[in-house]
Enzyme design. Structure first.
Site, short mmCIF file in Angstrom:
data_model
loop_
_atom_site.label_atom_id
_atom_site.label_comp_id
_atom_site.label_asym_id
_atom_site.label_seq_id
_atom_site.Cartn_x
_atom_site.Cartn_y
_atom_site.Cartn_z
CG HIS A 1 -1.97 -1.06 1.19
ND1 HIS A 1 -3.31 -0.78 1.11
CD2 HIS A 1 -1.88 -2.40 1.23
CE1 HIS A 1 -4.01 -1.91 1.09
NE2 HIS A 1 -3.15 -2.91 1.18
CG ASP B 1 -4.90 2.22 1.66
OD1 ASP B 1 -5.85 1.44 1.39
OD2 ASP B 1 -3.71 1.88 1.62
#
Length: 469
Positions: free
Chosen positions: A24, A120
């Protein structure tokens, strides 16, 4: 007119926040660098856990910790990915909200303008918090457009009876999914150790946050591989979707975004590169890595090892600390032990490392295939180097990606549903020296050419969108 000119001269700032996992962080940090090169101010909010090193990134990026307190299940190698995600959302909610509010006050004093927050796409709590503070939100998905679209459909598919639940007959797992070809029921996003209700609850939280607060979806993908899925995703969400990838290729071409600026769970063993140079013909070595989070049990690990040994194929294998469930956790820096006799059996033909500089490995002429868990970053890196894949998905979106690799793009084959040394040896040999493997290598070469043609025009569109917010 003078007031308008002064307004246009104010610096527009983008605030970014990623979950603290390698898969990520790296796309988010690459996006941060690319936005910076296009003239935007960039502030990266980040957790103390797996905090990025500012020295490895362009000087113009600001890094601000949120000072969270994480429970053990958020970081334990033995907790599944859904448990981690839920724990991280809960633990980061208030610290992120406080850090963003403080940043907004500071930017106002500096006469800067926070244009938006890029959050995110799994962090529904941060998306909601940014929206409640009046900041426009973009969601960065670190999976594929196909996987995200299927994830959003999980509650509907459960209600239609397609999600595997207790009592379902096993043969139903191979039924095709209407509207979602080439997927079967078994390829839907799933997490071992979590039941359907838990998964659907998480998906609902993400979907609700997206629909309530998000003004656009940013994806690390490109039109040549996912044009149809991107179109469907935009239509279903009624939101613009920006396919800004492959981010690692675009960032490598930017002088202010060095290729070595990677967030890594371990220091890469660069000694594997001269080993690949030493006497290995082109396309002769298989590279094996299940990424930074996936774990297997001891039985599967041993079958993988002896399958590699029996194949007769040279290999470079990443065996990181924590890669076997429940083994090696007393010493977080020690990889799990290899099966007794394995090193003697493969001496001179294989190399085992704790971590590898993956992009450089995949670009090496001696690499003929990548045995992968089908994490989206690894898949993109393999596609961009024209390396076909032997797929062993472990959880989450990896099932979807593996099916696309094997049945949509035709650049890979399955290791097997059951990891057994004989089948493993056969699959490795088939990929490396068989006719099917040769066809996949040719298709992978063409896909590499399409990836290389990505121009960054979607990134320009994203910047225009940000400036319009």
């Amino acid at each position: 007119m003078a007031g308008q000119e002064q307004q246009h001269q104010r610096r527009r700032v983008v605030v970014l926040f990623s979950l603290p996992f390698q898969g990520h962080l790296n796309p988010m940090l690459k996006l941060a660098s690319l936005l910076h090169t296009r003239g935007l101010g960039v502030t990266v909010l980040h957790t103390d856990f797996n905090a990025p090193d500012p020295a490895r990134h362009p000087a113009g990026l600001a890094f601000v910790p949120i000072h969270e307190t994480l429970p053990g299940e958020a970081t334990s190698p033995d907790s599944n990915i859904l448990t981690k995600l839920l724990a991280l959302n809960a633990a980061c909610d208030a610290p992120f909200r406080h850090a963003l509010a403080s940043l907004l006050r500071a930017r106002h004093r500096d006469d800067d303008d926070v244009a938006c927050a890029v959050v995110d796409g799994q962090c529904f709590a941060a998306m909601r918090a940014a929206g409640e503070l009046g900041v426009p939100v973009l969601a960065l998905r670190t999976d594929s457009a196909a996987a995200f679209r299927k994830m959003l459909a999980i509650p509907r598919l459960r209600d239609a009876g397609y999600i595997p639940i207790k009592g379902n007959k096993k043969e139903k797992l191979d039924e095709p999914m209407p509207e979602f070809e080439p997927l079967r029921v078994r390829d839907l996003i799933r997490v071992e150790g979590s039941d359907t209700d838990e998964i659907c609850s998480f998906v609902a939280s993400v979907a609700d946050a997206v629909r309530a607060t998000v003004s656009g979806i940013v994806l690390n993908t490109f039109e040549a591989v996912e044009a149809s899925e991107l179109s469907k995703l935009q239509s279903e969400l009624s939101l613009p979707a920006f396919a800004v990838g492959p981010l690692h290729l675009l960032s490598s071409s930017s002088s202010q975004a060095p290729a070595e600026a990677e967030q890594s769970v371990h220091e890469p063993d660069r000694g594997c590169l001269p080993w690949l140079d030493d006497g290995h013909p082109p396309r002769s070595v298989i590279y094996v890595s299940l990424g930074s989070l996936a774990c297997v049990d001891r039985v599967v690990f041993d079958e993988m090892a002896w399958g590699l040994a029996r194949s007769g194929v040279p290999f470079l294998w990443v065996v990181r600390p924590g890669s076997i469930t429940g083994v090696g956790e007393d010493d977080g820096e020690a990889p799990p032990p290899l099966p007794e006799g394995f090193e003697e059996e493969t001496r001179g033909r294989g190399r085992v490392v704790k971590w590898a500089p993956q992009r450089e490995v995949l670009a090496h002429a001696s690499i003929g295939a990548f045995w992968t868990h089908c994490g989206w970053n690894s898949t993109l890196e393999s596609v961009c180097e024209g390396v076909p894949m032997l797929v062993q998905p472990c959880f989450g979106d990896q099932m979807v990606t593996a099916r696309y690799v094997t049945h949509e793009w035709g650049v890979g084959m399955e290791v097997g549903e059951v990891i057994e040394r004989g089948r493993v040896a056969e699959a490795v040999a088939k990929m490396m020296v068989g006719e099917d493997g040769a066809l996949m290598k040719e298709r992978a070469r063409h896909l590499k050419m399409e990836a290389s043609a990505a121009t960054g025009s979607a990134m320009d569109g994203l910047v225009r969108h940000i400036l319009s917010l």
